[in-house]
Design an enzyme around this catalytic site. Structure first.
Site, PDB file in Angstrom:
ATOM      1  CB  SER A 229      -0.974   0.000   1.182  1.00  0.00           C
ATOM      2  OG  SER A 229      -0.291  -0.200   2.395  1.00  0.00           O
TER       3      SER A 229
ATOM      4  CG  HIS B 107      -3.929  -0.652  -2.374  1.00  0.00           C
ATOM      5  ND1 HIS B 107      -4.469   0.609  -2.359  1.00  0.00           N
ATOM      6  CD2 HIS B 107      -3.562  -0.930  -1.104  1.00  0.00           C
ATOM      7  CE1 HIS B 107      -4.413   1.091  -1.126  1.00  0.00           C
ATOM      8  NE2 HIS B 107      -3.867   0.174  -0.349  1.00  0.00           N
TER       9      HIS B 107
ATOM     10  CE  LYS C 162      -7.687   1.060   0.723  1.00  0.00           C
ATOM     11  NZ  LYS C 162      -7.062   0.098   1.606  1.00  0.00           N
TER      12      LYS C 162
HETATM   13  C1  LIG Z   1      -7.066   0.006   3.083  1.00  0.00           C
HETATM   14  C2  LIG Z   1      -6.441  -1.282   3.417  1.00  0.00           C
HETATM   15  C3  LIG Z   1      -7.016  -2.162   4.343  1.00  0.00           C
HETATM   16  C4  LIG Z   1      -8.191  -1.762   5.196  1.00  0.00           C
HETATM   17  O1  LIG Z   1      -9.371  -1.760   4.483  1.00  0.00           O
HETATM   18  P1  LIG Z   1     -10.563  -0.859   5.029  1.00  0.00           P
HETATM   19  O2  LIG Z   1     -11.766  -1.389   4.353  1.00  0.00           O
HETATM   20  O3  LIG Z   1     -10.229   0.532   4.671  1.00  0.00           O
HETATM   21  O4  LIG Z   1     -10.594  -1.091   6.515  1.00  0.00           O
HETATM   22  C5  LIG Z   1      -6.445  -3.392   4.524  1.00  0.00           C
HETATM   23  N1  LIG Z   1      -5.332  -3.752   3.846  1.00  0.00           N
HETATM   24  C6  LIG Z   1      -4.728  -2.931   2.971  1.00  0.00           C
HETATM   25  C7  LIG Z   1      -3.521  -3.388   2.255  1.00  0.00           C
HETATM   26  C8  LIG Z   1      -5.263  -1.667   2.734  1.00  0.00           C
HETATM   27  O5  LIG Z   1      -4.656  -0.840   1.898  1.00  0.00           O
END
Ligand SMILES: *Cc1c(COP(=O)(O)O)cnc(C)c1O
Length: 386
Positions: free
Chosen positions: A178, A206, A238
């Site tokens: 990330s 992602h 996302k």
């Molecule tokens: C954003 C993210 C999460 C968390 O997801 P949410 O739905 O925002 O709680 C978990 N793992 C990774 C790699 C992320 O980028």
């Protein structure tokens, strides 16, 4: 910390330029976002496909609210599990070509849920050094012994697995990292896990929606099967543009999570209307492949121009394109200066990333046009030289 320590703690953070504060956004996500009544060109959203404010999703959410109301009223195991949630789970499972999928309210909770359900004291969990905080927290909460292996290094993982006598071993990795944007070598991880009878769990927050020809994510891009990666986590907040997350896997895995995952059991189900909006988003993933293609074009354009401009890029082929400045003060100053010039890019600094690797984390979207990227490069050149 006691109450009388907080003020000096906060002052110290401020002095170290590690104090975090929030921007107040006045409208929807998009190419521009409004802050303090001023439009800012947006390069820090995870809305990679430009779906978060799509009119079809908004309509689906409104219709969902008409049909189901706003609150889900209870957890999934009491009576909060609606036909909208159920349909979405079936559609997600079909989309990722696995027997079952289970909705969680957030990705953070999905990661905690899997690890605490499958692991206990005496088990071992192995995590990439650059994994997302939610995977690390899940590993810690599980009470298994947590070992971190060198970034994306299947050989290092092999060594650690070979030395482990634990009954249950679980390996967890981000699919797309990330903060760096690079992609996990999942086929190598899968091979090592097979050899040592370890679970492999990929958090594709992602990659899901973005990578692979159909948007099924990192595993599709690397042509991996459920047998290679028995536990797949995807988020919906996302690229999918809504909210929540899911775990996909075997019938037995999902039923076990329903029985044991505390972050699934002891929390209110997400609103059904969100599930309805997500169902529409999943359909758009399939019918509007141009969004993924356009995003790829934007990534290529950015990398080409940034590289010609001599900007310090990292080895990323994804929508996450960090510009590594190293020092915290310089990175924060660049981010503030960019914002004054109407460009929104977040400064990522320790402890989110290792000391000395503070960076501007640029994220691209399929909504960006060539002219936006050209302007971004100009502005980056300006602040990075200063
Ligand atoms: C954003 C993210 C999460 C968390 O997801 P949410 O739905 O925002 O709680 C978990 N793992 C990774 C790699 C992320 O980028």
């Amino acid at each position: 910390m006691r109450a009388d320590q907080l003020a000096s703690y906060l002052a110290q953070l401020q002095q170290q330029q590690r104090y975090r504060s929030r921007l107040v956004v006045e409208g929807p996500q998009g190419v521009t976002v409004s802050i303090a009544n001023k439009a800012h060109l947006n390069f820090c959203s995870n809305d990679y496909l430009g779906l978060a404010a799509h009119p079809d999703l908004i309509t689906a959410l409104q219709r969902g609210a008409d049909q189901y109301g706003v609150g889900s009223g209870a957890s999934h195991l009491i009576n909060g599990h609606s036909s909208a949630h159920h349909a979405l789970e079936e559609e997600l499972a079909e989309f990722v070509q696995r027997p079952r999928a289970l909705l969680f309210s957030t990705g953070y909770m999905a990661n905690l849920g899997v690890m605490t359900a499958l692991l206990e004291k005496g088990d071992h969990v192995f995590e990439d050094r650059l994994n997302h905080a939610s995977l690390l927290d899940g590993g810690l909460l599980s009470q298994a012994r947590l070992q971190r292996y060198a970034h994306n290094d299947a050989q290092a993982l092999h060594g650690k697995l070979a030395a482990s006598q634990a009954h249950t071993k679980l390996v967890a990795s981000d699919g797309v990292f990330s903060m760096d944007g690079d992609i996990a070598a999942v086929s190598q991880l899968a091979q090592v896990c097979h050899q040592h009878a370890a679970w492999l769990m990929i958090d594709d927050a992602h990659g899901f929606g973005v990578l692979g020809k159909s948007g099924r994510g990192t595993l599709e891009a690397q042509q991996l099967t459920p047998d290679d990666v028995p536990i797949l986590m995807g988020t919906l907040g996302k690229a999918i543009g809504t909210f929540g997350a899911f775990i996909a896997g075997s019938e037995e895995l999902i039923e076990t999570l329903i029985q044991r995952a505390r972050s699934y059991i002891y929390t209110t189900a997400m609103p059904a209307a969100i599930a309805e909006a997500t169902r529409v988003s999943l359909r758009l993933l399939t019918t509007e492949a141009w969004r993924r293609e356009k995003l790829q074009q934007n990534i290529q354009r950015f990398r080409q121009l940034a590289s010609s401009a001599g900007l310090p890029l990292m080895d990323s082929q994804t929508a996450i394109q960090p510009v590594m400045l190293g020092e915290v003060g310089r990175t924060v100053a660049a981010s503030v200066q960019l914002r004054q010039r109407g460009i929104l890019i977040s400064a990522i600094r320790p402890p989110t990333v290792p000391e000395g690797t503070a960076r501007l984390r640029i994220t691209l979207s399929s909504l960006h046009e060539s002219a936006h990227i050209d302007r971004l490069i100009d502005e980056l050149q300006h602040v990075c030289k200063a």
